[in-house]
Scaffold this motif. Structure first.
Motif, PDB file in Angstrom:
ATOM      1  N   GLU A  17    -121.865 -29.840  30.887  1.00 46.17           N
ATOM      2  CA  GLU A  17    -120.270 -30.798  30.294  1.00 46.17           C
ATOM      3  C   GLU A  17    -121.411 -31.859  29.603  1.00 46.17           C
ATOM      4  OE1 GLU A  17    -117.107 -32.741  31.770  1.00 46.17           O
ATOM      5  OE2 GLU A  17    -116.445 -30.900  32.262  1.00 46.17           O
ATOM      6  N   THR A  18    -122.655 -31.842  29.722  1.00 46.76           N
ATOM      7  CA  THR A  18    -123.704 -32.973  28.815  1.00 46.76           C
ATOM      8  C   THR A  18    -124.999 -31.767  27.852  1.00 46.76           C
ATOM      9  OG1 THR A  18    -124.253 -33.650  31.000  1.00 46.76           O
ATOM     10  CG2 THR A  18    -123.107 -34.875  30.362  1.00 46.76           C
ATOM     11  N   MET A  19    -125.140 -31.272  28.574  1.00 42.99           N
ATOM     12  CA  MET A  19    -126.331 -30.333  28.310  1.00 42.99           C
ATOM     13  C   MET A  19    -126.336 -29.987  26.616  1.00 42.99           C
ATOM     14  SD  MET A  19    -128.130 -27.603  27.327  1.00 42.99           S
ATOM     15  CE  MET A  19    -126.159 -26.468  27.287  1.00 42.99           C
ATOM     16  N   MET A  20    -127.258 -30.579  25.896  1.00 42.76           N
ATOM     17  CA  MET A  20    -127.208 -30.282  24.331  1.00 42.76           C
ATOM     18  C   MET A  20    -128.566 -29.656  24.263  1.00 42.76           C
ATOM     19  SD  MET A  20    -125.831 -30.536  21.125  1.00 42.76           S
ATOM     20  CE  MET A  20    -124.580 -31.616  20.790  1.00 42.76           C
ATOM     21  N   PRO A  21    -128.793 -28.854  24.094  1.00 43.25           N
ATOM     22  CA  PRO A  21    -129.847 -28.026  23.092  1.00 43.25           C
ATOM     23  C   PRO A  21    -130.384 -28.874  21.899  1.00 43.25           C
ATOM     24  CG  PRO A  21    -127.390 -25.987  22.505  1.00 43.25           C
ATOM     25  CD  PRO A  21    -127.269 -27.378  23.038  1.00 43.25           C
ATOM     26  N   THR A  22    -131.703 -28.409  22.003  1.00 42.85           N
ATOM     27  CA  THR A  22    -132.765 -29.261  21.436  1.00 42.85           C
ATOM     28  C   THR A  22    -133.340 -28.549  20.330  1.00 42.85           C
ATOM     29  OG1 THR A  22    -134.559 -29.037  23.229  1.00 42.85           O
ATOM     30  CG2 THR A  22    -132.613 -30.952  23.140  1.00 42.85           C
ATOM     31  N   HIS A  23    -133.177 -26.957  20.187  1.00 49.41           N
ATOM     32  CA  HIS A  23    -133.581 -26.105  19.601  1.00 49.41           C
ATOM     33  C   HIS A  23    -133.161 -26.902  18.115  1.00 49.41           C
ATOM     34  CE1 HIS A  23    -134.516 -22.592  17.209  1.00 49.41           C
ATOM     35  NE2 HIS A  23    -135.385 -21.886  17.839  1.00 49.41           N
TER      36      HIS A  23
END
Length: 97
Positions: A17-23
């Motif tokens: 729930e807290t992971m945000m892609p950095t691409h």
């Protein structure tokens, strides 16, 4: 202060729930998806768009299962790497001295 394992067990730690892609293209793709979804919503009848949303939901479930499997595999790989490193720690210390 609780441990990471305790937080995972109790549900206080939810990496999914807290992971945000950095691409760099992630947000751009998200905006493109929103624009195209809105275009399809305007073209289709309510029932057809509801069916399209159901298809999106199925794709999301499938993607979620894939992400879960990738997380588990990556976690196991990382744990196995640590086991390997720690099991050879004494050898490494003796060979470098």
């Amino acid at each position: 202060m609780s441990s990471i394992l305790e937080a995972l067990y109790s549900g206080r730690l939810r990496p999914d729930e807290t992971m945000m892609p950095t691409h760099p293209e992630y947000q751009l793709l998200g905006r493109q998806i929103s624009i195209r979804t809105e275009q399809w919503k305007n073209r289709l009848s309510e029932e057809e768009f509801r069916e399209l949303e159901q298809l999106f939901d199925l794709c999301g479930q499938c993607d979620g299962m894939h992400s879960e499997a990738a997380f588990i595999q990556g976690f196991r790989l990382g744990a196995n790497m640590l086991i390997e490193v720690m099991s050879q720690r004494d050898e490494s210390i003796l060979t470098t001295s």
